[in-house]
Write a protein that holds these residues in place. Structure first.
Motif, PDB file in Angstrom:
ATOM      1  N   VAL A 128      42.819  24.842  48.074  1.00  0.00           N
ATOM      2  CA  VAL A 128      41.359  24.942  47.937  1.00  0.00           C
ATOM      3  C   VAL A 128      40.716  23.578  47.740  1.00  0.00           C
ATOM      4  N   GLN A 129      41.478  22.617  47.224  1.00  0.00           N
ATOM      5  CA  GLN A 129      40.932  21.265  47.080  1.00  0.00           C
ATOM      6  C   GLN A 129      40.717  20.621  48.448  1.00  0.00           C
ATOM      7  N   GLN A 130      41.359  21.194  49.475  1.00  0.00           N
ATOM      8  CA  GLN A 130      41.134  20.771  50.853  1.00  0.00           C
ATOM      9  C   GLN A 130      40.172  21.711  51.576  1.00  0.00           C
ATOM     10  N   GLU A 131      39.498  22.565  50.791  1.00  0.00           N
ATOM     11  CA  GLU A 131      38.547  23.546  51.306  1.00  0.00           C
ATOM     12  C   GLU A 131      39.208  24.553  52.240  1.00  0.00           C
ATOM     13  N   VAL A 132      40.457  24.879  51.938  1.00  0.00           N
ATOM     14  CA  VAL A 132      41.178  25.915  52.669  1.00  0.00           C
ATOM     15  C   VAL A 132      41.184  27.186  51.813  1.00  0.00           C
ATOM     16  N   PRO A 133      40.561  28.270  52.253  1.00  0.00           N
ATOM     17  CA  PRO A 133      40.572  29.519  51.476  1.00  0.00           C
ATOM     18  C   PRO A 133      41.988  30.077  51.341  1.00  0.00           C
ATOM     19  N   VAL A 134      42.258  30.713  50.204  1.00  0.00           N
ATOM     20  CA  VAL A 134      43.587  31.240  49.907  1.00  0.00           C
ATOM     21  C   VAL A 134      43.520  32.724  49.584  1.00  0.00           C
ATOM     22  N   LEU A 135      44.678  33.406  49.718  1.00  0.00           N
ATOM     23  CA  LEU A 135      44.766  34.857  49.509  1.00  0.00           C
ATOM     24  C   LEU A 135      46.009  35.215  48.701  1.00  0.00           C
ATOM     25  N   PRO A 136      46.120  34.725  47.460  1.00  0.00           N
ATOM     26  CA  PRO A 136      47.302  35.080  46.669  1.00  0.00           C
ATOM     27  C   PRO A 136      47.360  36.580  46.433  1.00  0.00           C
ATOM     28  N   LYS A 137      48.585  37.093  46.341  1.00  0.00           N
ATOM     29  CA  LYS A 137      48.749  38.522  46.116  1.00  0.00           C
ATOM     30  C   LYS A 137      49.744  38.746  44.982  1.00  0.00           C
ATOM     31  N   SER A 138      49.504  39.785  44.217  1.00  0.00           N
ATOM     32  CA  SER A 138      50.414  40.182  43.157  1.00  0.00           C
ATOM     33  C   SER A 138      50.078  41.604  42.744  1.00  0.00           C
ATOM     34  N   SER A 139      51.082  42.334  42.277  1.00  0.00           N
ATOM     35  CA  SER A 139      50.856  43.678  41.756  1.00  0.00           C
ATOM     36  C   SER A 139      50.736  43.657  40.238  1.00  0.00           C
ATOM     37  N   GLN A 140      50.851  42.463  39.655  1.00  0.00           N
ATOM     38  CA  GLN A 140      50.797  42.320  38.200  1.00  0.00           C
ATOM     39  C   GLN A 140      49.419  41.800  37.774  1.00  0.00           C
ATOM     40  N   PRO A 141      48.632  42.585  37.027  1.00  0.00           N
ATOM     41  CA  PRO A 141      47.283  42.169  36.646  1.00  0.00           C
ATOM     42  C   PRO A 141      47.223  40.801  35.981  1.00  0.00           C
ATOM     43  N   GLU A 142      48.209  40.483  35.118  1.00  0.00           N
ATOM     44  CA  GLU A 142      48.169  39.180  34.451  1.00  0.00           C
ATOM     45  C   GLU A 142      48.371  38.038  35.443  1.00  0.00           C
ATOM     46  N   ARG A 143      49.198  38.268  36.463  1.00  0.00           N
ATOM     47  CA  ARG A 143      49.416  37.232  37.483  1.00  0.00           C
ATOM     48  C   ARG A 143      48.186  37.088  38.379  1.00  0.00           C
ATOM     49  N   VAL A 144      47.536  38.204  38.666  1.00  0.00           N
ATOM     50  CA  VAL A 144      46.293  38.159  39.439  1.00  0.00           C
ATOM     51  C   VAL A 144      45.268  37.284  38.719  1.00  0.00           C
ATOM     52  N   ALA A 145      45.143  37.491  37.410  1.00  0.00           N
ATOM     53  CA  ALA A 145      44.194  36.694  36.630  1.00  0.00           C
ATOM     54  C   ALA A 145      44.582  35.219  36.628  1.00  0.00           C
ATOM     55  N   GLU A 146      45.859  34.946  36.442  1.00  0.00           N
ATOM     56  CA  GLU A 146      46.341  33.560  36.408  1.00  0.00           C
ATOM     57  C   GLU A 146      46.092  32.861  37.735  1.00  0.00           C
ATOM     58  N   ASN A 147      46.367  33.547  38.836  1.00  0.00           N
ATOM     59  CA  ASN A 147      46.167  32.963  40.155  1.00  0.00           C
ATOM     60  C   ASN A 147      44.705  32.642  40.441  1.00  0.00           C
ATOM     61  N   GLY A 148      43.809  33.338  39.738  1.00  0.00           N
ATOM     62  CA  GLY A 148      42.380  33.093  39.938  1.00  0.00           C
ATOM     63  C   GLY A 148      41.851  31.891  39.189  1.00  0.00           C
ATOM     64  N   GLN A 149      42.647  31.331  38.303  1.00  0.00           N
ATOM     65  CA  GLN A 149      42.194  30.206  37.477  1.00  0.00           C
ATOM     66  C   GLN A 149      42.545  28.880  38.151  1.00  0.00           C
ATOM     67  N   ILE A 150      41.870  28.618  39.253  1.00  0.00           N
ATOM     68  CA  ILE A 150      42.189  27.418  40.039  1.00  0.00           C
ATOM     69  C   ILE A 150      40.965  26.541  40.287  1.00  0.00           C
ATOM     70  N   PHE A 151      39.846  26.881  39.663  1.00  0.00           N
ATOM     71  CA  PHE A 151      38.633  26.102  39.891  1.00  0.00           C
ATOM     72  C   PHE A 151      38.207  25.297  38.668  1.00  0.00           C
ATOM     73  N   ASP A 152      39.035  25.275  37.638  1.00  0.00           N
ATOM     74  CA  ASP A 152      38.684  24.550  36.413  1.00  0.00           C
ATOM     75  C   ASP A 152      39.595  23.356  36.163  1.00  0.00           C
TER      76      ASP A 152
END
Length: 288
Positions: free
Chosen positions: A236-260
């Motif tokens: 995303v720092q290269q302005e490339v959109p990403v699509l991480p996937k996980s069935s684990q809610p905690e991992r979904v939340a962690e993967n979303g913390q990439i803009f701070d």
């Protein structure tokens, strides 16, 4: 409620979030509901599915049930689906209609040709180019009618993309391919920039293999972040959109913390130096 995530401007004028949730292998209404709830809580506003995932109906149901809970409407989210290889060619219109019906939507934000080949044909079969062209023409009609707000392709090579551009009425808005530090897709990205096509990544973690790479682990330790966050941030720092996937809610939340947080130029360089053309997923280069 989480703040909206950064987005990229498509050649249609639409904004597509830089972060989306991949739903490959999410099956059943209960699992889908749990994961989508976690994703919406974490601020995800884009969701990626496909006919071949066999979960379009589950995703559509989960969003209808959960959007009111999160104070959101259909207009607040971006949904991508894809035409399956079995519907490539003469069955494309039928496949497009089926995706709309399965999702229960009046329109889909982005619809992609999932694969350049056709189910039941060999990769070298000379009928593949004609089938791709027929699929694209059908999708152009759905775009014109407003049923698809944007159309694009997935797993296309340089050759497939150039072929499409020779005969299309409208250029693709998005090219979605495998992309990570070991597969930087330099030529493909350059062509997309030249043509105004958004380059989007899938398999950003190298199907999990990159999570244990020594360079990735070293950068993650230095940043105080998880290896997955580092890999997603690199994109995303290269302005490339990403699509991480996980069935684990905690991992979904962690993967979303990439803009701070921000990777330094040196850290970006260390990760980019891993490029060796390694593909962890299917290789479309043999499809004529």
């Amino acid at each position: 409620m989480a703040e909206p995530q950064p987005s990229v401007l498509l050649n249609t004028g639409a904004q597509m979030p830089l972060l989306g949730l991949g739903t490959f292998r999410l099956r059943g209404p209960d699992e889908m509901h749990q994961v989508i709830d976690a994703a919406l809580t974490a601020g995800y506003r884009a969701f990626d599915t496909a006919a071949v995932y066999r979960n379009e109906a589950d995703l559509g149901c989960a969003l209808r049930n959960l959007l009111p809970k999160h104070g959101l409407t259909r207009a607040d989210i971006f949904i991508t689906s894809k035409l399956g290889p079995r519907d490539q060619g003469s069955r494309a219109q039928e496949g497009c209609i089926r995706s709309l019906e399965q999702l229960g939507l009046d329109y889909i934000d982005l619809y992609l040709v999932h694969w350049p080949g056709t189910q039941g044909l060999k990769m070298g079969d000379e009928r593949n180019p004609g089938n791709r062209a027929e699929s694209w023409a059908a999708m152009e009609d759905f775009h014109t009618s407003g049923k698809f707000r944007a159309i694009g392709v997935s797993n296309y090579t340089l050759g497939h993309l150039r072929e499409l551009l020779k005969g299309c009425r409208m250029p693709p808005a998005v090219l979605q391919v495998e992309f990570h530090p070991k597969l930087a897709q330099v030529e493909l990205r350059a062509l997309c920039r030249e043509l105004g096509v958004c380059f989007q990544a899938y398999s950003s973690l190298g199907v999990g293999c990159l999570l244990s790479d020594p360079v990735v682990l070293g950068v993650a330790k230095r940043c105080g972040r998880s290896p997955a966050q580092v890999l997603l941030r690199w994109a995303v720092q290269q302005e490339v959109p990403v699509l991480p996937k996980s069935s684990q809610p905690e991992r979904v939340a962690e993967n979303g913390q990439i803009f701070d947080f921000h990777l330094s130029e040196e850290e970006m360089g260390r990760l980019s130096a891993l490029d060796c053309g390694k593909k962890y997923c299917w290789d479309p280069s043999a499809v004529v």
